[in-house]
Motif scaffolding. Structure first.
Motif, short mmCIF file in Angstrom:
data_model
loop_
_atom_site.label_atom_id
_atom_site.label_comp_id
_atom_site.label_asym_id
_atom_site.label_seq_id
_atom_site.Cartn_x
_atom_site.Cartn_y
_atom_site.Cartn_z
N PHE A 124 0.81 -1.22 0.00
CA PHE A 124 0.00 0.00 0.00
C PHE A 124 0.85 1.27 0.00
O PHE A 124 0.36 2.34 -0.37
CB PHE A 124 -0.95 0.00 1.21
N SER A 125 2.10 1.16 0.39
CA SER A 125 2.98 2.32 0.36
C SER A 125 3.32 2.74 -1.07
O SER A 125 3.79 3.85 -1.31
CB SER A 125 4.27 2.04 1.14
N GLU A 126 3.08 1.83 -2.01
CA GLU A 126 3.34 2.15 -3.42
C GLU A 126 2.49 3.32 -3.89
O GLU A 126 2.92 4.11 -4.75
CB GLU A 126 3.04 0.93 -4.30
N LEU A 127 1.27 3.44 -3.36
CA LEU A 127 0.38 4.53 -3.77
C LEU A 127 0.97 5.89 -3.42
O LEU A 127 0.89 6.84 -4.20
CB LEU A 127 -0.99 4.35 -3.12
N ILE A 128 1.56 5.97 -2.25
CA ILE A 128 2.18 7.23 -1.82
C ILE A 128 3.42 7.51 -2.66
O ILE A 128 3.65 8.63 -3.11
CB ILE A 128 2.55 7.16 -0.32
N ALA A 129 4.20 6.47 -2.91
CA ALA A 129 5.41 6.62 -3.70
C ALA A 129 5.09 7.03 -5.13
O ALA A 129 5.82 7.82 -5.74
CB ALA A 129 6.22 5.32 -3.68
N GLU A 130 4.00 6.51 -5.68
CA GLU A 130 3.60 6.87 -7.04
C GLU A 130 3.27 8.36 -7.12
O GLU A 130 3.66 9.04 -8.08
CB GLU A 130 2.38 6.05 -7.45
N GLU A 131 2.57 8.87 -6.13
CA GLU A 131 2.27 10.30 -6.10
C GLU A 131 3.55 11.12 -5.98
O GLU A 131 3.70 12.16 -6.63
CB GLU A 131 1.33 10.61 -4.94
N MET A 132 4.47 10.64 -5.17
CA MET A 132 5.75 11.34 -5.02
C MET A 132 6.50 11.40 -6.34
O MET A 132 7.07 12.44 -6.70
CB MET A 132 6.61 10.65 -3.95
N LYS A 133 6.51 10.28 -7.05
CA LYS A 133 7.21 10.23 -8.34
C LYS A 133 6.66 11.28 -9.30
O LYS A 133 7.42 12.04 -9.92
CB LYS A 133 7.07 8.84 -8.96
N ILE A 134 5.34 11.33 -9.40
CA ILE A 134 4.71 12.29 -10.31
C ILE A 134 5.04 13.72 -9.92
O ILE A 134 5.37 14.56 -10.77
CB ILE A 134 3.18 12.07 -10.34
#
Length: 253
Positions: A124-134
């Motif tokens: 579930f931490s991937e969702l936060i990391a995806e937003e960070m990447k963008i």
């Protein structure tokens, strides 16, 4: 009860405290009718309570309401809903209070001087990391996100000292992330951790750790889906701070 209040003023103040949620929407005349006191009694009471007048008191209530959770609309709802709301408030407030501005500043400088930002996250931490990447990409910073366990471990052996790795992990104990952090540590790669566990292996291995507050309350006890809200708060603060710094540097140049 305030000893300086007259009997009528004390009665009015008791009425006000019982109907506090309604007061901001009442005029002094309407309050006078409802409480069955004179408008002059209202004015005197407000002044004895430290306000310039009734309007000043209403402004105070509205300002207070904007920073305090209002349960008026959920008073009749299950207590568990109230508990859920307070849990989220606690996670946000305590996370913000735990953040060290010095570490945030160090993290921003590390990110700014890096050629690449590499994000490692799982579940579930991937969702936060995806937003960070963008958001990093929108700010003009090269950024990659890796979530596959094998790729994370392999990628961590192919980094250079000009890279900065950001780990996003709630408990800081995900095995492939720990392996990656060990690889980074060995090669002296800059690492930043966003977590809610101060006693994790990742915390020990990473150069900079931004740590939030994790509530022990879970409304999905049969599954490992605890709230990532603290991580989201930290990520947003870090990214907002970085964006502000980038914008300021552009203005200075």
């Amino acid at each position: 009860m305030d000893s300086k209040l007259s009997e009528a003023e004390a009665y009015l103040w008791k009425y006000i405290t019982k109907h506090m949620n309604d007061i901001p929407n009442l005029s002094i005349v309407k309050l006078s009718e409802l409480a069955n006191v004179s408008t002059s009694t209202i004015v005197r009471t407000m002044k004895k309570k430290g306000y310039e007048g009734f309007t000043s008191f209403k402004h105070h209530l509205k300002e207070q309401a904007s920073s305090t959770i209002n349960f008026a609309k959920v008073d009749r709802v299950d207590e568990e809903i109230r508990r859920s709301i307070l849990k989220n408030e606690q996670e946000v407030v305590r996370t913000i209070n735990m953040l060290d501005t010095g570490i945030i500043e160090d993290a921003i400088q590390k990110i700014g001087s890096s050629q690449r930002i590499i994000l490692f996250a799982r579940a579930f931490s991937e969702l936060i990391a995806e937003e960070m990447k963008i958001k990093f990409q929108l700010a003009g910073k090269y950024c990659e996100l890796h979530t596959d366990p094998n790729i994370i471990k392999t990628m961590s052996t192919r980094l250079s000292k000009s890279d900065t790795v950001i780990f996003v992990s709630l408990n800081g104990e995900t095995e492939e992330l720990v392996v990656a952090a060990k690889n980074c540590y060995k090669e002296e790669i800059t690492t930043i951790l966003i977590t809610a566990n101060n006693d994790s292996r990742l915390t020990d291995l990473c150069e900079l750790s931004l740590i939030g507050f994790k509530s022990e309350i879970s409304f999905f006890p049969d599954y490992e889906v605890r709230s990532r809200l603290p991580l989201s708060v930290i990520a947003r603060i870090l990214l907002d701070s970085y964006a502000i710094r980038v914008s300021r540097n552009k203005e200075d140049n």
